[in-house]
Design a protein around this motif. Structure first.
Motif, short mmCIF file in Angstrom:
data_model
loop_
_atom_site.label_atom_id
_atom_site.label_comp_id
_atom_site.label_asym_id
_atom_site.label_seq_id
_atom_site.Cartn_x
_atom_site.Cartn_y
_atom_site.Cartn_z
N UNK A 190 42.12 53.15 -36.92
CA UNK A 190 41.69 51.90 -37.86
C UNK A 190 42.67 50.66 -37.37
N UNK A 191 43.33 50.73 -36.41
CA UNK A 191 44.18 49.71 -35.83
C UNK A 191 43.35 48.45 -35.51
N UNK A 192 43.76 47.36 -36.20
CA UNK A 192 43.01 46.06 -35.72
C UNK A 192 44.17 44.93 -35.43
N UNK A 193 44.40 44.77 -34.15
CA UNK A 193 45.55 43.97 -33.65
C UNK A 193 45.10 42.53 -33.57
N UNK A 194 45.99 41.29 -33.95
CA UNK A 194 45.73 40.09 -33.62
C UNK A 194 47.09 39.28 -33.33
N UNK A 195 47.07 38.50 -32.39
CA UNK A 195 48.43 37.73 -31.95
C UNK A 195 48.38 36.35 -31.88
N UNK A 235 50.92 40.17 -34.48
CA UNK A 235 51.86 39.76 -33.45
C UNK A 235 52.24 38.36 -33.38
N UNK A 236 53.42 37.86 -33.77
CA UNK A 236 53.88 36.48 -33.84
C UNK A 236 54.51 36.23 -32.48
N UNK A 237 54.23 35.27 -31.77
CA UNK A 237 54.91 34.99 -30.39
C UNK A 237 55.43 33.38 -30.61
N UNK A 238 56.66 33.40 -30.66
CA UNK A 238 57.55 32.09 -30.92
C UNK A 238 56.70 31.31 -31.88
N UNK A 239 56.40 31.81 -33.11
CA UNK A 239 55.69 31.09 -34.15
C UNK A 239 56.18 29.67 -34.79
N UNK A 240 57.54 29.36 -34.45
CA UNK A 240 57.91 28.35 -35.11
C UNK A 240 58.09 26.76 -34.45
N UNK A 241 57.37 27.01 -33.17
CA UNK A 241 57.14 25.75 -32.41
C UNK A 241 56.12 24.90 -33.11
#
Length: 588
Positions: free
Chosen positions: A344-349, A428-434
């Motif tokens: 059931x995994x649904x991944x967003x980045x 997944x959050x990759x450097x979200x503070x920019x």
């Protein structure tokens, strides 16, 4: 002694609106001032006016005679034909600057990965930014003005810069969205808002408390915003002793606010929701290695990601963090080992790039939102996309703005909202503070507090990592390592790496059993002893905190209690650090 800089009745307007109106402000000798506020509210404008790089519409700026001011702006322009080292030290002969320990410290702290003899025009944007910062820091000034100095710095770079700035004697005026940095270096905070500047004593944590008190006393109508800042304050006060002992504010007022504020996250409820949405299996990375052209990037990685896990991932640039995330998403294939994903995994980045908005660049925000879901559930309540946008800082007028005309921070927020509307269960959050200001970071963190899924965060923003994740891992020497001691443990490990690399020949680390039973038994005894000491100190400090609340109207008694509490807090912090080191050695 007169102030270094005084701005009198400053006013400044642009076609988009007035950012400063009748502002009078000053910077004194030794002041360490952090400047916060929403993007576009005039923080950088205020710095440029005080630095005499922008003439205000009205008012005046007065400098003390012979004042030396060092300035680093966000768009500092370097001569592309100069070498990196030439841009920093100018015409000084090598034997002169190379023998100067202050210059060597800056070069090693900011330009360790920069070819000193490369032309500036060939460097990356981040490298050019660090060269511009180094060019200013190798000199001495009376006042140092820095606009977003932590941009393009990794976690170690930000830590180095904070330590470096603390050791300098100049007055400091800094704009940054890095809240950990603000707390580490600043003793005053200016908030730029509604064309005015309000001053607060202390760093970010103290500013949050005083702002909550200001809003409460003024009976402000922005109830949602007040609640958000109270939640932020509660997290700050429940955090590490080093953070909570610095701000100078009324303890009784802080405790009164915290008592009414529930924990930042209801971990039990979120875990139940996450398990219901994901099942028991999310992603298992089992004895996985990844190599590119026979070069190992990851080796023997064993990582079981469960429902509701909130994990921060640390590591230097190029260590393999992106490869690790690629294993999770399926974009990277393991060289050996296997990766199992739940059905059931649904991944967003949320990536560092905004290319996924290119397809809707000409559409209005309302049109983009209208094509998605009609509701979003948070905290058991349904929100419309418009309400979600408002929570993320969009005004009703901005709904009719084409996506291409949004600022970088607005695009990041729209990108996050579109991802959430797709209802992934692994985010997944990759450097979200920019491109985010401190208010908007707090709003996003508040939204993530109620998100019932598995969260993986890669960031150089220490405050964000400690705020939204419960566990931290590091990619070091191609291995994935759990960090029981969090960011502090990561920084200790990184600091120890050069010394370890210098030893030859390299030897594999010995296990606890190889070190000998006697050493292991002693370590276990030390851990148990320190755990008891931590428990005793924590209870004593809690007793003193309660006594201080009871003595809030007795200044002399408060001072006595505070004098007794301070050494205990320092002893607790030292004991906790020693416990973490001993525990890590037992686990290794």
């Amino acid at each position: 002694m007169p102030p270094l800089v005084v701005g009198e009745r400053i006013a400044q307007s642009f076609p988009s609106g007035t950012v400063l109106s009748d502002v009078t402000i000053g910077v004194g000798d030794g002041d360490r001032i952090g400047v916060v506020g929403r993007n576009g509210d005039g923080k950088s404008t205020l710095l440029r006016i005080l630095a005499k790089r922008l003439e205000p519409d009205s008012g005046r700026v007065t400098w003390r005679r012979d004042l030396r001011v060092g300035v680093v702006e966000q768009d500092d322009v370097l001569d592309p034909g100069l070498t990196a080292i030439g841009s920093v030290v100018g015409d000084r002969p090598e034997h002169e600057w190379a023998s100067d320990p202050a210059v060597r410290d800056v070069l090693s702290g900011l330009m360790g990965d920069v070819d000193h003899h490369a032309e500036v025009g060939t460097l990356s944007g981040g490298q050019r930014r660090r060269v511009a910062l180094a060019r200013t820091l190798v000199r001495r000034w009376d006042l140092l003005i820095l606009d977003e100095p932590t941009n393009h710095l990794d976690l170690e770079g930000v830590t180095w810069l904070a330590d470096h700035v603390r050791r300098r004697s100049e007055a400091l005026l800094v704009v940054t969205h890095d809240r950990w940095f603000l707390d580490e270096v600043c003793t005053l905070t200016w908030e730029v808002h509604d064309a005015r500047v309000d001053a607060y004593e202390g760093g970010y944590a103290a500013y949050v408390l005083q702002r909550v008190e200001r809003d409460r006393q003024a009976a402000a109508s922005e109830e949602r915003r007040q609640n958000l800042m109270r939640k932020e304050l509660a997290w700050l006060r429940r955090g590490a002793p080093a953070r909570t002992s610095k701000p100078k504010f009324r303890i009784d007022a802080a405790n009164e606010l915290i008592e009414r504020e529930p924990p930042v996250r209801d971990s039990v409820s979120l875990s139940k929701l996450a398990t219901a949405r994901l099942g028991k299996d999310v992603v298992d990375i089992l004895d996985v290695s990844v190599s590119y052209d026979d070069r190992p990037v990851l080796r023997d990685v064993e990582w079981r990601i469960g429902p509701g896990d909130r994990v921060g991932i640390l590591g230097p640039n190029g260590a393999g963090k992106s490869t690790l995330l690629g294993l999770v998403t399926g974009e990277v294939t393991a060289t050996s080992g296997r990766v199992k994903r739940g059905k059931t995994v649904k991944i967003s980045a949320l990536t560092q790039h905004l290319a996924d908005l290119d397809a809707v660049a000409d559409d209005r925000v309302s049109e983009v939102v209208g094509r998605r879901r009609t509701s979003y559930e948070t905290e058991g309540k349904e929100m419309t996309p418009g309400q979600l946008l408002e929570r993320l800082g969009f005004t009703s007028a901005q709904l009719s703005t084409p996506v291409r005309d949004l600022s970088g921070g607005q695009k990041r927020r729209l990108q996050l909202m579109l991802i959430l509307l797709d209802e992934p269960n692994v985010l997944i959050l990759d450097e979200p503070t920019n491109d985010m200001d401190t208010d908007m970071l707090a709003a996003i963190e508040d939204l993530l507090d109620t998100w019932p899924g598995t969260l993986l965060v890669v960031s150089h923003d220490r405050y964000l990592l400690e705020r939204v994740t419960d566990h931290q891992f590091a990619v070091l020497d191609s291995h994935l390592r759990h960090l029981p001691g969090g960011v502090d443990e990561y920084l200790r490990l990184r600091a120890a790496q050069p010394a370890a690399a210098a030893e030859a020949p390299a030897k594999p680390a010995a296990s606890v059993s190889q070190r000998g039973g006697q050493n292991e038994r002693q370590l276990k005894k030390d851990v148990i002893r320190m755990e008891r000491q931590i428990e005793r100190l924590t209870e004593r400090i809690a007793d003193l905190d309660r006594a201080m609340v009871d003595a809030s109207s007795q200044p002399s008694r408060l001072m006595e209690l505070d004098a007794e509490r301070r050494p205990l807090a320092e002893e607790l912090e030292a004991t906790e650090e020693a416990w973490l080191e001993a525990s890590a050695e037992l686990e290794s």
